[in-house]
Design an enzyme around this catalytic site. Structure first.
Site, PDB file in Angstrom:
ATOM      1  N   THR A 146      -5.195  -7.129  17.155  1.00  0.00           N
ATOM      2  CA  THR A 146      -5.336  -6.105  18.192  1.00  0.00           C
ATOM      3  C   THR A 146      -5.711  -6.755  19.517  1.00  0.00           C
ATOM      4  O   THR A 146      -6.662  -7.541  19.578  1.00  0.00           O
ATOM      5  CB  THR A 146      -6.423  -5.072  17.820  1.00  0.00           C
ATOM      6  OG1 THR A 146      -7.471  -5.779  17.172  1.00  0.00           O
ATOM      7  CG2 THR A 146      -5.892  -3.978  16.930  1.00  0.00           C
TER       8      THR A 146
ATOM      9  N   HIS B 297      -4.573 -14.783   8.123  1.00  0.00           N
ATOM     10  CA  HIS B 297      -4.305 -15.035   9.559  1.00  0.00           C
ATOM     11  C   HIS B 297      -3.994 -13.721  10.259  1.00  0.00           C
ATOM     12  O   HIS B 297      -3.530 -12.775   9.609  1.00  0.00           O
ATOM     13  CB  HIS B 297      -3.100 -15.990   9.693  1.00  0.00           C
ATOM     14  CG  HIS B 297      -3.086 -16.754  10.983  1.00  0.00           C
ATOM     15  ND1 HIS B 297      -2.644 -16.208  12.171  1.00  0.00           N
ATOM     16  CD2 HIS B 297      -3.466 -18.017  11.274  1.00  0.00           C
ATOM     17  CE1 HIS B 297      -2.744 -17.115  13.124  1.00  0.00           C
ATOM     18  NE2 HIS B 297      -3.249 -18.235  12.612  1.00  0.00           N
TER      19      HIS B 297
ATOM     20  N   GLN C  27       3.566 -20.380  17.693  1.00  0.00           N
ATOM     21  CA  GLN C  27       3.047 -20.794  16.385  1.00  0.00           C
ATOM     22  C   GLN C  27       3.956 -20.415  15.216  1.00  0.00           C
ATOM     23  O   GLN C  27       3.612 -20.645  14.059  1.00  0.00           O
ATOM     24  CB  GLN C  27       1.661 -20.180  16.171  1.00  0.00           C
ATOM     25  CG  GLN C  27       0.605 -20.824  17.034  1.00  0.00           C
ATOM     26  CD  GLN C  27      -0.709 -20.934  16.280  1.00  0.00           C
ATOM     27  OE1 GLN C  27      -0.772 -21.434  15.172  1.00  0.00           O
ATOM     28  NE2 GLN C  27      -1.763 -20.435  16.886  1.00  0.00           N
TER      29      GLN C  27
ATOM     30  N   SER D 100     -10.161 -22.111  15.800  1.00  0.00           N
ATOM     31  CA  SER D 100     -10.322 -23.105  16.860  1.00  0.00           C
ATOM     32  C   SER D 100     -11.337 -22.605  17.884  1.00  0.00           C
ATOM     33  O   SER D 100     -11.818 -23.356  18.698  1.00  0.00           O
ATOM     34  CB  SER D 100      -8.988 -23.312  17.574  1.00  0.00           C
ATOM     35  OG  SER D 100      -8.597 -22.121  18.225  1.00  0.00           O
TER      36      SER D 100
ATOM     37  N   ASP E   9       5.543 -42.966  52.277  1.00  0.00           N
ATOM     38  CA  ASP E   9       4.294 -43.226  51.549  1.00  0.00           C
ATOM     39  C   ASP E   9       3.567 -44.421  52.178  1.00  0.00           C
ATOM     40  O   ASP E   9       3.507 -45.496  51.591  1.00  0.00           O
ATOM     41  CB  ASP E   9       4.671 -43.492  50.079  1.00  0.00           C
ATOM     42  CG  ASP E   9       3.459 -43.762  49.197  1.00  0.00           C
ATOM     43  OD1 ASP E   9       2.347 -43.364  49.569  1.00  0.00           O
ATOM     44  OD2 ASP E   9       3.647 -44.385  48.130  1.00  0.00           O
TER      45      ASP E   9
ATOM     46  N   TYR F  36      -3.251 -27.811  22.258  1.00  0.00           N
ATOM     47  CA  TYR F  36      -2.393 -26.640  22.078  1.00  0.00           C
ATOM     48  C   TYR F  36      -2.852 -25.445  22.909  1.00  0.00           C
ATOM     49  O   TYR F  36      -2.067 -24.567  23.216  1.00  0.00           O
ATOM     50  CB  TYR F  36      -2.250 -26.292  20.579  1.00  0.00           C
ATOM     51  CG  TYR F  36      -3.049 -25.116  20.069  1.00  0.00           C
ATOM     52  CD1 TYR F  36      -2.469 -23.840  19.987  1.00  0.00           C
ATOM     53  CD2 TYR F  36      -4.368 -25.278  19.682  1.00  0.00           C
ATOM     54  CE1 TYR F  36      -3.199 -22.772  19.517  1.00  0.00           C
ATOM     55  CE2 TYR F  36      -5.094 -24.212  19.211  1.00  0.00           C
ATOM     56  CZ  TYR F  36      -4.510 -22.954  19.131  1.00  0.00           C
ATOM     57  OH  TYR F  36      -5.236 -21.908  18.678  1.00  0.00           O
TER      58      TYR F  36
HETATM   59  C1  SPV Z   1       2.009 -43.223  43.557  1.00  0.00           C
HETATM   60  O1  SPV Z   1       2.420 -42.457  42.673  1.00  0.00           O
HETATM   61  O2  SPV Z   1       1.899 -42.898  44.736  1.00  0.00           O
HETATM   62  C2  SPV Z   1       1.600 -44.590  43.202  1.00  0.00           C
HETATM   63  C3  SPV Z   1       2.258 -45.269  42.067  1.00  0.00           C
HETATM   64  O3  SPV Z   1       0.798 -45.148  43.891  1.00  0.00           O
HETATM   65  S1  SPV Z   1       3.595 -46.165  42.708  1.00  0.00           S
HETATM   66  O4  SPV Z   1       4.468 -45.230  43.400  1.00  0.00           O
HETATM   67  O5  SPV Z   1       4.266 -46.801  41.584  1.00  0.00           O
HETATM   68  O6  SPV Z   1       3.076 -47.155  43.623  1.00  0.00           O
HETATM   69 MG    MG Z   2       0.485 -44.269  45.763  1.00  0.00          MG
END
Ligand code: SPV
Ligand code: MG
Length: 427
Positions: free
Chosen positions: A117, A84, A93, A4, A199, A38
């Site tokens: 190593t 491996h 893994q 990878s 909020d 991963y």
């Molecule tokens: C937040 O996570 O603050 C968002 C999404 O704005 S919600 O809370 O659903 O409005």
């Molecule tokens: Mg928000």
């Protein structure tokens, strides 16, 4: 062999030489999607990694390996040997190794393991690659790259360095496939909650940016910042440029105005939706302020939250796309996903390209696979680390108060050893 890596060093060429001595050597190269789910996002793309490895002496051919599991390629090619390092005998893994042994047994193949190593120089190289991924110019465009790579990407809420590390590192191995979160969501709700505030766009921009910076300091994944209403357009044009400069990949602004309240209150509280013209002007101004093509400005439609109807949501969606929004987020607080599905169907009937974002906090029974089928491109788990962490902390506090000592809370807690080693010193 399976590879990878995007850094080739002497350790790799030595094991390739040993494998080549056994016969014709085929390398299964893990695709970008597997590497990203991963380990970390590959600094070099699949095509580049193939070009490098197929030019190493001893390699006969390179084929894609689409899962961490080797099953598909082993059953198809039935190689005599799988080679491996022995670093997969324990740890993450281990089930992959067990499966290899089981399949080899089916047809008489053999697993050859060489001692792995630990080399400090190689470890430094890996650390350096990770640091590269965290550089703003490298990180910013990663959301866009992921969207081009996968039909659907997911993001988990983060609100601190430690939640950022959980988003960065949590990996699940299931049926030979690995899963990690693709991106992080800096939620206004959870950033405010972590600071004990409502909020309502009360946290000022400097405070929000401080949280984002704290997360970016210890992670490499792309970050989508909840931009609330974007505030005054005159302020938004500055703030969006700051986010872009920091290496944030996208911001989502919602079409509300005045005192914003959390959408999950819906129409239970007074909230005002912006006019289409005003919001389109805000989108256009934000887009004009950006300096790169990597940053996404995503427009969020609150019509279903505010019970203004499906037609209003759709009219707004097409108007916001015309105003050059890079994506559309449709929100709903219904448990039943019917209105979200209806919106997705009607939007996708006319627009097959603009990324669609959903936040399934209420309609949480829908799987990512189903969202992808409905044309959704980004699923955001917007508050789940906050909502799961808070009750655990509250319960622990109650147990200590009830017992007048901490012993009874031990089962709820990480061990001291785990907590002191949780953060590696040179992340
Ligand atoms: C937040 O996570 O603050 C968002 C999404 O704005 S919600 O809370 O659903 O409005
Ligand atoms: Mg928000």
């Amino acid at each position: 062999m399976c590879f990878s890596t995007d850094i080739i060093h002497g350790g790799h060429t030595a094991i390739i030489q040993k494998a080549a001595a056994l016969g014709e050597l085929t390398i299964g190269m893990l695709t970008d999607e597997v590497v990203a789910t991963y380990r970390r996002f590959p600094v070099l793309k699949y095509e580049e990694r193939v070009k490098i490895i197929e030019n190493i002496k001893g390699v006969s051919r390179v084929i894609p390996q689409n899962t961490l599991s080797h099953a598909e390629n082993l059953r198809r090619l039935k190689p005599d040997y799988v080679v491996h390092g022995d670093n997969w005998v324990t740890g993450f893994q281990r089930p992959i190794r067990d499966e290899v042994i089981k399949i080899l047994r089916e047809y008489g193949g053999e697993l050859i393991e060489y001692p792995y190593t630990k080399n400090e120089e190689y470890e430094k190289l890996e650390l350096h690659q990770r640091e590269q991924l965290a550089i703003p110019d490298m990180r910013r465009g990663r959301l866009k790259q992921l969207l081009a790579m996968k039909p659907l990407i997911n993001a988990i809420e983060v609100h601190s360095g430690i939640t950022g590390l959980i988003a960065e590192k949590t990996t699940v191995l299931q049926d030979g496939k690995t899963y990690q979160f693709d991106a992080m969501w800096s939620s206004s709700l959870c950033d405010s909650t972590a600071k004990g505030k409502p909020d309502i766009e009360l946290l000022d921009m400097s405070t929000r940016l401080r949280t984002v910076d704290e997360i970016m300091d210890v992670t490499t994944k792309p970050i989508i910042v909840d931009g609330d209403t974007g505030g005054l357009t005159e302020h938004f044009v500055y703030n969006i440029r700051t986010l872009e400069r920091m290496g944030v990949s996208a911001t989502i602004i919602e079409d509300k105005t005045g005192l914003k309240k959390n959408s999950l209150f819906g129409a239970d509280v007074e909230q005002t939706q912006d006019s289409i013209d005003n919001f389109c002007a805000k989108i256009a101004a934000g887009k004009a302020a950006l300096k790169t093509k990597d940053f996404f400005l995503i427009a969020r439609i609150e019509s279903l939250i505010l019970e203004k109807g499906m037609d209003d949501a759709l009219v707004r969606a097409f108007a916001y796309v015309d105003a050059k929004a890079d994506g559309i987020m449709i929100h709903s607080r219904q448990k039943d996903p019917a209105e979200i599905f209806e919106f997705c169907g009607k939007f996708r009937a006319k627009d097959t390209v603009t990324p669609l974002v959903v936040v399934p906090t209420s309609f949480n029974t829908v799987t990512e696979e189903e969202f992808a089928r409905r044309g959704v491109n980004i699923v955001i788990y917007a508050n789940h680390l906050t909502r799961s962490g808070f009750p655990a902390m509250q319960k622990t506090a109650e147990i200590i108060l009830t017992n007048h000592r901490a012993k009874e809370a031990d089962d709820m807690c990480m061990s001291i050893n785990e907590i002191i080693t949780l953060i590696p010193e040179n992340y």
